[in-house]
Design a protein around this motif. Structure first.
Motif, PDB file in Angstrom:
ATOM      1  N   GLY A   1      17.557  -9.587  -0.761  1.00 29.76           N
ATOM      2  CA  GLY A   1      16.584  -9.366  -0.042  1.00 29.76           C
ATOM      3  C   GLY A   1      16.704  -8.361   1.397  1.00 29.76           C
ATOM      4  O   GLY A   1      17.783  -7.537   1.004  1.00 29.76           O
ATOM      5  N   ALA A   2      15.964  -8.556   2.424  1.00 31.72           N
ATOM      6  CA  ALA A   2      15.996  -7.445   3.443  1.00 31.72           C
ATOM      7  C   ALA A   2      17.210  -7.506   4.099  1.00 31.72           C
ATOM      8  O   ALA A   2      17.726  -6.482   4.764  1.00 31.72           O
ATOM      9  CB  ALA A   2      14.800  -7.582   4.459  1.00 31.72           C
ATOM     10  N   SER A   3      18.048  -8.584   4.279  1.00 30.35           N
ATOM     11  CA  SER A   3      19.356  -8.417   4.729  1.00 30.35           C
ATOM     12  C   SER A   3      20.472  -8.292   3.880  1.00 30.35           C
ATOM     13  O   SER A   3      21.464  -7.831   4.471  1.00 30.35           O
ATOM     14  CB  SER A   3      19.465 -10.326   5.127  1.00 30.35           C
ATOM     15  N   GLY A   4      20.000  -7.725   2.579  1.00 27.02           N
ATOM     16  CA  GLY A   4      20.919  -7.157   1.787  1.00 27.02           C
ATOM     17  C   GLY A   4      20.480  -5.912   1.398  1.00 27.02           C
ATOM     18  O   GLY A   4      20.469  -4.959   2.310  1.00 27.02           O
ATOM     19  N   ILE A   5      20.306  -5.682   0.110  1.00 27.70           N
ATOM     20  CA  ILE A   5      20.092  -4.367  -0.500  1.00 27.70           C
ATOM     21  C   ILE A   5      18.729  -3.963  -0.404  1.00 27.70           C
ATOM     22  O   ILE A   5      18.113  -3.019  -0.734  1.00 27.70           O
ATOM     23  CB  ILE A   5      20.504  -4.153  -1.940  1.00 27.70           C
ATOM     24  N   GLY A   6      17.750  -5.008   0.100  1.00 32.39           N
ATOM     25  CA  GLY A   6      16.538  -4.743   0.428  1.00 32.39           C
ATOM     26  C   GLY A   6      15.246  -4.534  -1.115  1.00 32.39           C
ATOM     27  O   GLY A   6      14.369  -3.977  -0.801  1.00 32.39           O
ATOM     28  N   VAL A   7      15.878  -4.979  -2.153  1.00 26.44           N
ATOM     29  CA  VAL A   7      14.986  -4.996  -3.236  1.00 26.44           C
ATOM     30  C   VAL A   7      13.800  -5.753  -3.164  1.00 26.44           C
ATOM     31  O   VAL A   7      12.771  -5.551  -3.850  1.00 26.44           O
ATOM     32  CB  VAL A   7      15.869  -5.163  -4.440  1.00 26.44           C
ATOM     33  N   VAL A   8      14.196  -7.068  -2.751  1.00 28.52           N
ATOM     34  CA  VAL A   8      13.238  -8.222  -2.627  1.00 28.52           C
ATOM     35  C   VAL A   8      12.600  -8.334  -1.171  1.00 28.52           C
ATOM     36  O   VAL A   8      13.268  -8.737  -0.504  1.00 28.52           O
ATOM     37  CB  VAL A   8      13.507  -9.449  -3.254  1.00 28.52           C
ATOM     38  N   THR A   9      11.280  -7.992  -1.102  1.00 28.19           N
ATOM     39  CA  THR A   9      10.581  -8.245   0.282  1.00 28.19           C
ATOM     40  C   THR A   9       9.488  -8.833   0.203  1.00 28.19           C
ATOM     41  O   THR A   9       8.808  -9.343  -0.983  1.00 28.19           O
ATOM     42  CB  THR A   9      10.430  -7.092   1.069  1.00 28.19           C
ATOM     43  N   ILE A  10       8.617  -9.266   1.508  1.00 27.09           N
ATOM     44  CA  ILE A  10       7.750  -9.977   1.359  1.00 27.09           C
ATOM     45  C   ILE A  10       6.584  -9.255   0.536  1.00 27.09           C
ATOM     46  O   ILE A  10       5.499  -9.621  -0.043  1.00 27.09           O
ATOM     47  CB  ILE A  10       7.085 -10.191   2.845  1.00 27.09           C
ATOM     48  N   GLU A  11       6.699  -7.856   0.558  1.00 23.11           N
ATOM     49  CA  GLU A  11       5.792  -7.223  -0.061  1.00 23.11           C
ATOM     50  C   GLU A  11       5.759  -7.047  -1.556  1.00 23.11           C
ATOM     51  O   GLU A  11       4.737  -6.732  -2.031  1.00 23.11           O
ATOM     52  CB  GLU A  11       5.899  -5.602   0.566  1.00 23.11           C
ATOM     53  N   THR A  12       6.859  -7.560  -1.913  1.00 26.25           N
ATOM     54  CA  THR A  12       7.195  -7.661  -3.449  1.00 26.25           C
ATOM     55  C   THR A  12       6.315  -8.340  -4.197  1.00 26.25           C
ATOM     56  O   THR A  12       5.480  -7.896  -5.307  1.00 26.25           O
ATOM     57  CB  THR A  12       8.589  -8.176  -3.666  1.00 26.25           C
ATOM     58  N   PHE A  13       5.941  -9.524  -3.717  1.00 27.42           N
ATOM     59  CA  PHE A  13       4.658 -10.337  -4.299  1.00 27.42           C
ATOM     60  C   PHE A  13       3.594 -10.275  -3.474  1.00 27.42           C
ATOM     61  O   PHE A  13       2.251 -10.617  -4.068  1.00 27.42           O
ATOM     62  CB  PHE A  13       5.164 -11.867  -4.123  1.00 27.42           C
ATOM     63  N   GLY A  14       3.229  -9.933  -2.417  1.00 24.25           N
ATOM     64  CA  GLY A  14       1.887  -9.829  -1.723  1.00 24.25           C
ATOM     65  C   GLY A  14       1.329 -10.970  -1.633  1.00 24.25           C
ATOM     66  O   GLY A  14       2.022 -12.088  -1.356  1.00 24.25           O
ATOM     67  N   ALA A  15      -0.032 -11.019  -1.964  1.00 25.09           N
ATOM     68  CA  ALA A  15      -1.009 -12.051  -1.570  1.00 25.09           C
ATOM     69  C   ALA A  15      -0.543 -13.370  -2.766  1.00 25.09           C
ATOM     70  O   ALA A  15      -1.000 -14.309  -2.818  1.00 25.09           O
ATOM     71  CB  ALA A  15      -2.379 -11.854  -1.828  1.00 25.09           C
ATOM     72  N   GLY A  16       0.139 -12.716  -3.917  1.00 24.60           N
ATOM     73  CA  GLY A  16       0.301 -14.142  -5.023  1.00 24.60           C
ATOM     74  C   GLY A  16       1.730 -14.711  -4.761  1.00 24.60           C
ATOM     75  O   GLY A  16       1.919 -15.755  -5.406  1.00 24.60           O
ATOM     76  N   LEU A  17       2.245 -14.626  -3.577  1.00 27.77           N
ATOM     77  CA  LEU A  17       3.537 -15.511  -3.220  1.00 27.77           C
ATOM     78  C   LEU A  17       3.197 -16.899  -3.146  1.00 27.77           C
ATOM     79  O   LEU A  17       3.869 -17.991  -3.681  1.00 27.77           O
ATOM     80  CB  LEU A  17       3.995 -15.049  -1.789  1.00 27.77           C
ATOM     81  N   ARG A  18       2.031 -17.362  -2.338  1.00 27.30           N
ATOM     82  CA  ARG A  18       1.623 -18.726  -2.214  1.00 27.30           C
ATOM     83  C   ARG A  18       1.577 -19.242  -3.703  1.00 27.30           C
ATOM     84  O   ARG A  18       1.724 -20.448  -3.956  1.00 27.30           O
ATOM     85  CB  ARG A  18       0.640 -18.857  -1.472  1.00 27.30           C
ATOM     86  N   THR A  19       0.577 -18.572  -4.568  1.00 26.30           N
ATOM     87  CA  THR A  19       0.482 -19.111  -5.754  1.00 26.30           C
ATOM     88  C   THR A  19       1.616 -19.305  -6.931  1.00 26.30           C
ATOM     89  O   THR A  19       2.012 -20.355  -7.327  1.00 26.30           O
ATOM     90  CB  THR A  19      -0.575 -18.116  -6.761  1.00 26.30           C
ATOM     91  N   VAL A  20       2.505 -18.473  -6.775  1.00 27.02           N
ATOM     92  CA  VAL A  20       3.809 -18.504  -7.385  1.00 27.02           C
ATOM     93  C   VAL A  20       4.451 -19.622  -7.057  1.00 27.02           C
ATOM     94  O   VAL A  20       4.990 -20.403  -7.870  1.00 27.02           O
ATOM     95  CB  VAL A  20       4.566 -17.134  -7.480  1.00 27.02           C
ATOM     96  N   VAL A  21       4.802 -19.666  -5.703  1.00 22.66           N
ATOM     97  CA  VAL A  21       5.662 -20.989  -5.309  1.00 22.66           C
ATOM     98  C   VAL A  21       5.072 -22.137  -5.447  1.00 22.66           C
ATOM     99  O   VAL A  21       5.590 -23.262  -5.792  1.00 22.66           O
ATOM    100  CB  VAL A  21       5.816 -20.592  -3.593  1.00 22.66           C
ATOM    101  N   GLY A  22       3.660 -22.259  -5.292  1.00 19.79           N
ATOM    102  CA  GLY A  22       3.019 -23.432  -5.364  1.00 19.79           C
ATOM    103  C   GLY A  22       3.104 -24.023  -6.857  1.00 19.79           C
ATOM    104  O   GLY A  22       3.485 -25.220  -6.875  1.00 19.79           O
ATOM    105  N   LEU A  23       3.002 -23.050  -7.836  1.00 21.02           N
ATOM    106  CA  LEU A  23       3.041 -23.512  -9.162  1.00 21.02           C
ATOM    107  C   LEU A  23       4.578 -23.903  -9.666  1.00 21.02           C
ATOM    108  O   LEU A  23       4.616 -24.896 -10.352  1.00 21.02           O
ATOM    109  CB  LEU A  23       2.611 -22.612 -10.042  1.00 21.02           C
ATOM    110  N   SER A  24       5.462 -23.165  -9.059  1.00 24.07           N
ATOM    111  CA  SER A  24       6.985 -23.534  -9.022  1.00 24.07           C
ATOM    112  C   SER A  24       7.243 -25.029  -8.363  1.00 24.07           C
ATOM    113  O   SER A  24       7.856 -25.716  -9.190  1.00 24.07           O
ATOM    114  CB  SER A  24       7.685 -22.335  -8.566  1.00 24.07           C
TER     115      SER A  24
END
Length: 628
Positions: free
Chosen positions: A52-75
């Motif tokens: 994440g942003a606190s580490g090497i910054g590969v995964v951020t909020i922009e990585t998933f964009g508007a799909g974050l809610r859907t991905v997390v919800g189904l998971s």
């Protein structure tokens, strides 16, 4: 602070390798956790922080964009469904008093206590404090299940933790959404908030029940042998995600209640290929759990948490060392079967998981969009400091905590996974024993695992293999191989090296029985056992059939009377305490035993033999011997 960002074509193109990398690392973390016997959530959250942003910054909020809610919800839907599927009504009934208290009084104490702590230490307004309090009520299967996979506790303890996690995940998610809409955004009144909570909960339950009914009907259709298992797997996935999507479309966060309802209903009814659906759900849960935990951990703003400083530590300490112990004390008071160690273990294990992390992240995005960056930062920092602290400490040290408080039940080890070993293991597990089979033959090993037994690969004549299987914690060792020399060596190791008091062995050649008896092993001579079985079939067939089918609806158990309130009372006086369908057949005292009359008075240390229907015998055991 978490801020929204538009999704560009470049970001979308870069998402695939990131998602693939997260899945690979997540699966690797699961395998490593199993090898080290450590809850996987610890590795997942550390990987997330690194990416994440606190580490090497590969995964951020922009990585998933508007799909974050859907991905997390189904998971979340899949994880909650799987956790609920594994909860049997019978298990819930055994821990019903503690479960009801944990999910009502305990949840209320956690809610108000956490809100007060947030208000006191973080100087947040009451609306935001109650929002954090609602979110941090949830523990959930995402963090409890990995812990219980490496710390085997007694059924009533495991059920209390699992039931609390499932129910509180549902109520916490709904309560948080209602508080956010009504109080934080100012869209309603207190009455409207209560109404909204009830409506969402009832709606979710009804949608889940409908989904379960549809799946049950579809599974009852005539399918070919090849189609049926595949249908069970797919329909399980449909029940989880479909019920969640429909309910969430009708009312925000009602989907969690729907997935939980569908899971618990399908998990407690019989249908074709139920075990296939169960195993597929567990495998799928491991994948989505790895993905969503790493992804959400990557969004943790460590700088915001560090900025809390002593205030954040104070919030964590109060949540873990004050509120949780009070909740457990209130929830288990007067329930004798919970030992002091088990109460301490329940107090020390209350990690927060995916639901508070995901919902807090989505709320923070919405608050940032509305221009309330300070509230968004406080919300995520407060929630994630408790998640991070409880997962790292309670998840990472779960085995050590269990060993410290002595909550892990002693094992029964069976060396030899052949037909006799598996048959014995099945009967013991039906009575609630924690059985581990030790086997080095690949064919027998795979057969035992296919039948659902816990199997440790290795030669049981090797002391290191027995130690790795948990012989140090074993209360019973049974050697059931086809080789008498191997059986005798296993028994001698169990006695001399691991100090196991109860050692039993299959003896294939009758002339070898004296060798086993000389060293104090209870020897079961296979030919004589067969002769006795045939004699019983001839002379007492009804009783023979009844005894042969133990665990299939009926049981016989000998236990020690440890319930202090029953000592000194006669059988007649405690008759109401004995469940229907069960009798006290024999009372043993010292070296003598007799069939009791109504005037027989129980004494501390008496051993009684209970005979009757399995469920009734189990309830009687819990009443007369509450600490096992």
């Amino acid at each position: 602070m978490i801020s929204p960002a538009p999704v560009s074509a470049g970001v979308a193109a870069n998402t695939l390798p990131v998602v693939t990398g997260i899945l690979i690392l997540g699966i690797a973390a699961q395998l490593l956790a199993r090898r080290l016997k450590t809850p996987s959530v610890l590795f997942l959250i550390l990987i997330g922080l690194t990416l994440g942003a606190s580490g090497i910054g590969v995964v951020t909020i922009e990585t998933f964009g508007a799909g974050l809610r859907t991905v997390v919800g189904l998971s979340v839907a899949i994880i909650v469904f799987d956790g609920a599927f594994h909860l049997s009504i019978e298990r819930i009934r055994e821990a019903s008093r503690a479960t009801v208290r944990l999910t009502t009084i305990g949840a209320s104490l956690t809610f108000f206590g956490t809100a007060a702590a947030v208000r006191l230490f973080l100087n947040a307004d009451w609306e935001l404090s109650f929002l954090v309090g609602a979110l941090l009520v949830a523990t959930g299967p995402t963090v409890i299940t990995p812990i219980l996979e490496v710390v085997r506790v007694r059924e009533h303890v495991a059920t209390a933790l699992e039931s609390e996690g499932i129910v509180n995940d549902v109520t916490a998610a709904i309560a948080a959404v209602v508080i956010f809409e009504v109080f934080v955004l100012g869209d309603g009144t207190l009455l409207e908030s209560v109404t909204a909570f009830v409506v969402r909960l009832v709606l979710g339950v009804w949608v889940g029940a409908l989904a379960a009914a549809v799946v049950y009907v579809l599974l009852d259709l005539e399918l070919t042998p090849g189609e049926a298992p595949q249908a069970a797997r797919f329909l399980g996935l449909v029940a989880a995600t479909g019920s969640f999507a429909v309910a969430d479309l009708l009312a925000a966060e009602a989907g969690v209640a729907a997935a939980a309802s569908a899971g618990i209903i399908l998990g407690n009814i019989s249908f074709p290929h139920r075990e296939t659906m169960k195993q597929f759900g567990r495998d799928l849960t491991l994948v989505v759990l790895s993905f969503v935990f790493i992804s959400l951990a990557a969004l943790i703003d460590l700088a915001a948490i560090v900025e809390l400083g002593v205030r954040g530590i104070a919030l964590l300490v109060v949540a873990v060392l004050v509120i949780r112990p009070v909740v457990v004390a209130v929830s288990t008071i007067g329930i004798e079967r919970y030992t002091r160690g088990e109460r301490l273990f329940l107090s020390a294990v209350g990690p927060r998981g995916i639901v508070p992390a995901s919902v807090a992240t989505l709320f923070a995005i919405e608050l940032s969009s509305a221009g309330n960056a300070e509230a968004a930062s406080t919300l995520t920092a407060a929630v994630f400091v408790v998640i991070f602290g409880t997962v790292v400490v309670e998840g990472g040290l779960a085995r050590q905590i269990g060993d410290l408080f002595g909550v892990t039940p002693m094992r029964t080890i069976i060396v030899g996974g052949g037909r006799i070993g598996r048959a014995l293991a099945e009967r013991l597990e039906n009575r609630g024993e924690f059985v581990i089979i030790v086997e080095d033959d690949i064919k027998n090993l795979e057969r035992a695992r296919e039948e659902g037994f816990t199997v440790h690969r290795g030669n049981g004549t090797n002391a290191d293999v027995l130690a790795a299987a948990g012989a140090d914690d074993a209360k019973i060792v049974v050697s059931a191989t086809e080789n008498d020399n191997d059986n005798l060596l296993v028994c001698q190791l169990a006695q001399s090296k691991f100090d196991v008091r109860e050692v039993f062995s299959r003896v294939n050649s009758p002339e070898n029985v004296p060798a086993f008896e000389t060293v104090g092993v209870t020897a079961i001579d296979a030919p004589m056992a067969t002769a006795l079985a045939i004699d019983n079939e001839i002379e007492r067939p009804a009783l023979s059939h009844w005894m042969t089918e133990l665990g299939d609806g009926h049981d016989v158990q000998e236990i020690e009377v440890t319930a202090s309130d029953l000592v000194g009372k006669s059988i007649a006086e405690i008759n109401a305490e004995i469940p229907d369908g069960c009798i006290v057949a024999v009372v043993g005292r010292g070296q003598s035993a007799h069939v009791p009359s109504g005037d027989t008075v129980l004494e501390a240390g008496d051993h009684i033999t209970l005979l009757g229907e399995s469920k009734a015998v189990k309830r009687a055991i819990n009443r007369f011997h509450p600490h096992e």
